[in-house]
Design a protein around this motif. Structure first.
Motif, PDB file in Angstrom:
ATOM      1  N   ARG A 182       1.765   1.832  -3.663  1.00 15.61           N
ATOM      2  CA  ARG A 182       0.752   2.447  -4.364  1.00 15.61           C
ATOM      3  C   ARG A 182       0.559   3.785  -3.898  1.00 15.61           C
ATOM      4  O   ARG A 182       0.469   4.713  -5.096  1.00 15.61           O
ATOM      5  N   ARG A 183       0.676   4.552  -2.855  1.00 17.62           N
ATOM      6  CA  ARG A 183       0.639   5.756  -2.581  1.00 17.62           C
ATOM      7  C   ARG A 183       1.516   6.366  -2.743  1.00 17.62           C
ATOM      8  O   ARG A 183       1.495   7.869  -3.578  1.00 17.62           O
ATOM      9  N   ARG A 208       3.546   5.678  -5.628  1.00 16.44           N
ATOM     10  CA  ARG A 208       3.351   5.660  -7.127  1.00 16.44           C
ATOM     11  C   ARG A 208       2.216   6.665  -7.673  1.00 16.44           C
ATOM     12  O   ARG A 208       2.353   7.573  -8.564  1.00 16.44           O
ATOM     13  N   SER A 209       1.101   6.776  -6.715  1.00 17.89           N
ATOM     14  CA  SER A 209       0.208   7.896  -7.040  1.00 17.89           C
ATOM     15  C   SER A 209       0.531   9.271  -7.050  1.00 17.89           C
ATOM     16  O   SER A 209       0.080  10.234  -7.959  1.00 17.89           O
ATOM     17  N   ARG A 260       1.334  13.878 -14.484  1.00 23.14           N
ATOM     18  CA  ARG A 260       0.465  14.570 -15.149  1.00 23.14           C
ATOM     19  C   ARG A 260       0.441  16.288 -15.171  1.00 23.14           C
ATOM     20  O   ARG A 260      -0.147  16.781 -16.096  1.00 23.14           O
ATOM     21  N   SER A 289       0.719  -1.265   0.157  1.00 19.66           N
ATOM     22  CA  SER A 289       0.051   0.049   0.081  1.00 19.66           C
ATOM     23  C   SER A 289       1.030   1.272  -0.021  1.00 19.66           C
ATOM     24  O   SER A 289       0.334   2.266  -0.505  1.00 19.66           O
ATOM     25  N   ASP A 291       2.689   9.615 -10.419  1.00 18.89           N
ATOM     26  CA  ASP A 291       1.707   9.926 -11.351  1.00 18.89           C
ATOM     27  C   ASP A 291       1.081  10.974 -11.524  1.00 18.89           C
ATOM     28  O   ASP A 291       0.926  11.720 -12.615  1.00 18.89           O
ATOM     29  N   ALA A 292       0.470  11.427 -10.393  1.00 19.24           N
ATOM     30  CA  ALA A 292      -0.189  12.910 -10.275  1.00 19.24           C
ATOM     31  C   ALA A 292       0.928  13.956 -10.667  1.00 19.24           C
ATOM     32  O   ALA A 292       0.440  15.146 -11.695  1.00 19.24           O
TER      33      ALA A 292
END
Length: 200
Positions: free
Chosen positions: A180-181, A183-184, A191, A177, A187-188
């Motif tokens: 995942r956090r 990585r988010s 963007r 987890s 990714d943000a």
């Protein structure tokens, strides 16, 4: 609308010793191969599981001082009796190519990177679930004496007090987890870079 090449960003991952930053960075790189990882230089001795050139470049104190004096380090710090630093040229080359770089460094180095790169650096601090769990991790890895563990815990308290000036704080309770956090966050940020590049 003119589309420009996206600028690369530097993602800094910090945590107290034993806080899991090395493992999180390794998992993140497997998930995001486009992330360039900087290999730090250090004057400390390699641990049994570490490979030269992959985990660190292990150098003498004299060689480290030469790198500092010649301006070849983006940041450097003295941590637990050893010197650590980030070579500047690979970072500059990756950023110029629009690539992102991930750094696993301490709070002293993070401050220097922020001063040098400003908003191009994204700072992420990994917090342990508790100091007791951090103590257990340090004892279980069996690389330090009990005295050294106590010293690392004292340093951890000082480092965790700096977490508030990082852009993001992530509690490293469960590895999957946590990855995942983080990585988010990456990714943000990508963007956001893509939007800026395509609208200016």
């Amino acid at each position: 609308m003119v589309r420009r090449r996206m600028q690369g960003r530097v993602f800094v991952i910090s945590s107290p010793s034993g806080g899991g930053k090395t493992t999180v960075v390794e998992r993140l790189q497997r998930a995001l191969p486009r992330l360039a990882r900087s290999v730090s230089v250090t004057t400390r001795a390699p641990r049994p599981t570490e490979r030269r050139g992959r985990d660190y470049r292990f150098v003498s104190e004299a060689a480290f001082e030469r790198l500092k004096r010649s301006g070849e380090l983006l940041e450097w710090a003295r941590v637990h009796g050893a010197s650590y630093g980030t070579p500047k040229r690979p970072i500059e080359r990756a950023l110029a190519q629009g690539r992102d770089v991930i750094l696993s460094i301490d709070v002293q180095g993070a401050r220097q990177v922020r001063r040098t790169l400003g908003a191009r650096a994204v700072l992420i601090f990994l917090l342990p679930p508790s100091l007791e769990q951090l103590r257990q991790r340090l004892v279980q890895r069996k690389t330090d004496s009990l005295l050294a563990v106590r010293r690392r815990l004292a340093a951890a308290k000082r480092e965790m007090a700096c977490a508030h000036w990082y852009d993001y704080q992530v509690v490293n309770d469960r590895l999957a987890s946590t990855v995942r956090r983080v990585r988010s966050i990456v990714d943000a940020s990508r963007r956001e870079s893509s939007y800026v590049a395509s609208t200016h």
